[in-house]
Design a protein around this motif. Structure first.
Motif, mmCIF file in Angstrom:
data_model
loop_
_atom_site.group_PDB
_atom_site.id
_atom_site.type_symbol
_atom_site.label_atom_id
_atom_site.label_comp_id
_atom_site.label_asym_id
_atom_site.label_seq_id
_atom_site.Cartn_x
_atom_site.Cartn_y
_atom_site.Cartn_z
ATOM 1 N N CYS A 194 16.949 1.716 10.506
ATOM 2 C CA CYS A 194 16.849 2.682 9.467
ATOM 3 C C CYS A 194 15.114 2.458 8.792
ATOM 4 C CB CYS A 194 17.752 2.495 8.411
ATOM 5 S SG CYS A 194 19.425 2.867 8.630
ATOM 6 N N PRO A 195 14.608 3.443 8.469
ATOM 7 C CA PRO A 195 14.984 4.999 8.867
ATOM 8 C C PRO A 195 14.964 5.485 10.156
ATOM 9 C CG PRO A 195 12.530 4.823 7.981
ATOM 10 C CD PRO A 195 13.212 3.480 8.016
ATOM 11 N N LYS A 196 14.240 4.681 11.119
ATOM 12 C CA LYS A 196 14.167 4.941 12.584
ATOM 13 C C LYS A 196 14.897 4.041 13.233
ATOM 14 C CE LYS A 196 9.785 7.811 12.343
ATOM 15 N NZ LYS A 196 8.635 7.742 13.177
ATOM 16 N N ASN A 197 15.687 4.390 14.334
ATOM 17 C CA ASN A 197 16.175 3.636 15.375
ATOM 18 C C ASN A 197 15.151 2.814 16.219
ATOM 19 O OD1 ASN A 197 17.745 2.006 17.484
ATOM 20 N ND2 ASN A 197 18.934 3.888 18.026
ATOM 21 N N LEU A 198 14.622 1.749 16.056
ATOM 22 C CA LEU A 198 13.708 0.784 16.713
ATOM 23 C C LEU A 198 14.291 0.572 18.181
ATOM 24 C CD1 LEU A 198 12.212 -1.105 14.093
ATOM 25 C CD2 LEU A 198 11.585 1.158 14.623
ATOM 26 N N ILE A 199 15.584 0.501 18.352
ATOM 27 C CA ILE A 199 16.202 -0.098 19.575
ATOM 28 C C ILE A 199 16.283 0.907 20.666
ATOM 29 C CG2 ILE A 199 18.122 -1.221 20.616
ATOM 30 C CD1 ILE A 199 18.604 -2.308 17.609
ATOM 31 N N GLY A 200 16.837 2.200 20.258
ATOM 32 C CA GLY A 200 17.154 3.408 21.071
ATOM 33 C C GLY A 200 18.739 3.103 21.678
ATOM 34 N N ARG A 201 19.050 3.785 22.990
ATOM 35 C CA ARG A 201 20.459 3.603 23.307
ATOM 36 C C ARG A 201 20.595 2.690 24.452
ATOM 37 N NH1 ARG A 201 23.015 9.653 23.482
ATOM 38 N NH2 ARG A 201 22.552 10.366 21.172
ATOM 39 N N LEU A 202 22.080 2.213 24.359
ATOM 40 C CA LEU A 202 22.421 0.873 25.021
ATOM 41 C C LEU A 202 23.177 1.290 26.182
ATOM 42 C CD1 LEU A 202 23.057 -1.453 22.467
ATOM 43 C CD2 LEU A 202 20.750 -1.519 23.718
ATOM 44 N N ASP A 203 23.391 0.465 27.192
ATOM 45 C CA ASP A 203 24.359 0.496 28.071
ATOM 46 C C ASP A 203 25.678 -0.317 27.553
ATOM 47 O OD1 ASP A 203 23.573 2.379 30.358
ATOM 48 O OD2 ASP A 203 21.973 0.916 30.001
ATOM 49 N N LEU A 204 25.268 -1.515 27.136
ATOM 50 C CA LEU A 204 26.329 -2.745 26.691
ATOM 51 C C LEU A 204 25.897 -3.172 25.494
ATOM 52 C CD1 LEU A 204 28.703 -4.526 27.759
ATOM 53 C CD2 LEU A 204 26.923 -5.793 28.440
ATOM 54 N N TYR A 205 26.827 -3.320 24.540
ATOM 55 C CA TYR A 205 26.522 -3.838 23.066
ATOM 56 C C TYR A 205 27.641 -5.220 23.157
ATOM 57 C CZ TYR A 205 26.835 -4.110 17.880
ATOM 58 O OH TYR A 205 27.311 -4.406 16.735
ATOM 59 N N VAL A 206 26.778 -6.255 22.829
ATOM 60 C CA VAL A 206 27.613 -7.545 22.557
ATOM 61 C C VAL A 206 28.058 -7.253 20.948
ATOM 62 C CG1 VAL A 206 27.657 -9.900 22.615
ATOM 63 C CG2 VAL A 206 26.273 -8.655 24.359
#
Length: 315
Positions: A194-206
């Motif tokens: 927030c306010p921006k998603n610095l990570i992006g999208r994932l394949d796997l979330y621990v």
């Protein structure tokens, strides 16, 4: 790339092994229990063909993450210990556990990292997103979009514990992306998305913090949009209904896998038994792991070591 989610009874110990054979372990589980967690980590390393753990990353200095370090280094060779620097929590128990860890560091290679740093593992990009209460200032590749969920997120509580100082990692192998934020709590999670998603999208979330509600804000989980999640919960630690529901309902999530059946979660907040590595507790618990085998193109297979149940996720 192989990933072993080792059952350390509601603590964390996650082993990443590159195709080149280099290895990185995130956390070491608990101390005591006749060396139970060190034995389970060593067994996973043996199954992966690893005789030495090149990097042991300690996300923070709580007992279920750093406690097993002294026993681990007696059981398997460790190349370098990686952490966020000195303990930042004002509590006697954490000072005690950190002191035990310092004794390990006295005769080991040691690296302190900060957000933006990388851990040099051949063939895999290991990028530090959070450490010692700080976070990356700019988006990583694939991140940077605005996050409309930020305005709906309740104000998060302040947290002065080591949880909020967790060392968080983004692991990238080709197109495959996995996120492990240790026990990072909500206020610090939100700084990443927030306010921006610095990570992006994932394949796997621990799933953060063993699936406890102090972590796993909807604004984070929905923004990173994982295809699959794995929860390092114990039978009676983590797997809280609120956090479980947030992850379970994340748009685009194909499956959630759990290391344990959550007693607190009950029938409504546990996945099907084939997706749970350890459905029983106490003497019947055999400490089975969940394994992920990830391909360069971001397809991957998840296997339940208890029953051999497996599922492949195509990109």
């Amino acid at each position: 790339m192989q990933i072993y989610f080792v059952d350390v009874e509601g603590g964390q110990a996650t082993l990443f092994v590159s195709p080149a054979g280099q290895s990185l372990l995130v956390d070491t589980g608990w101390a005591g229990f006749d060396g139970r967690d060190a034995k389970r980590i060593a067994a996973a390393a043996k199954a992966a063909g690893v005789k030495k753990i090149d990097y042991v990353v300690i996300t923070h200095y709580h007992r279920d993450h750093v406690g097993g370090a002294p026993q681990l280094e007696k059981r398997i060779k460790v190349g370098t210990f990686v952490d966020h620097g000195p303990n930042l929590e004002n509590s006697d128990v954490t000072r005690t556990d950190y002191a035990a860890y310092e004794k390990v560091l006295a005769h080991a290679k040691h690296m302190v990292v900060k957000p933006g740093d990388t851990i040099p593992m051949e063939g895999v990009d290991i990028r530090v997103l959070t450490a010692a209460g700080e976070h990356i200032a700019t988006a990583v590749a694939g991140g940077g979009e605005g996050n409309p969920l930020c305005g709906e997120e309740p104000e998060a509580a302040e947290d002065d514990s080591e949880n909020a100082r967790s060392l968080g990692l983004l692991v990238t192998y080709g197109s495959f992306r996995a996120l492990d934020l240790g026990d990072l709590t909500k206020k610090k999670e939100l700084e990443l998305v927030c306010p921006k998603n610095l990570i992006g999208r994932l394949d796997l979330y621990v799933v953060s913090h063993h699936g406890l509600a102090q972590s796993n804000s909807r604004a984070l989980v929905d923004a990173v949009h994982p295809r699959v999640a794995v929860m390092d919960n114990g039978a009676r630690k983590g797997g809280s209904p609120e956090a479980w529901q947030t992850v379970h309902d994340s748009p685009g999530l194909e499956d959630l896998w759990q290391l344990h059946y959550s007693v607190e979660g009950g029938a409504e907040h546990n996945v099907a038994e084939s997706f749970i590595a350890n459905p029983e507790e106490g003497e019947k618990d055999r400490g089975y792991w969940v394994k992920v085998a990830a391909e360069w193109d971001a397809s991957f297979t998840v296997v339940n070591a208890r029953n051999g149940s497996a599922k492949t996720y195509r990109k």
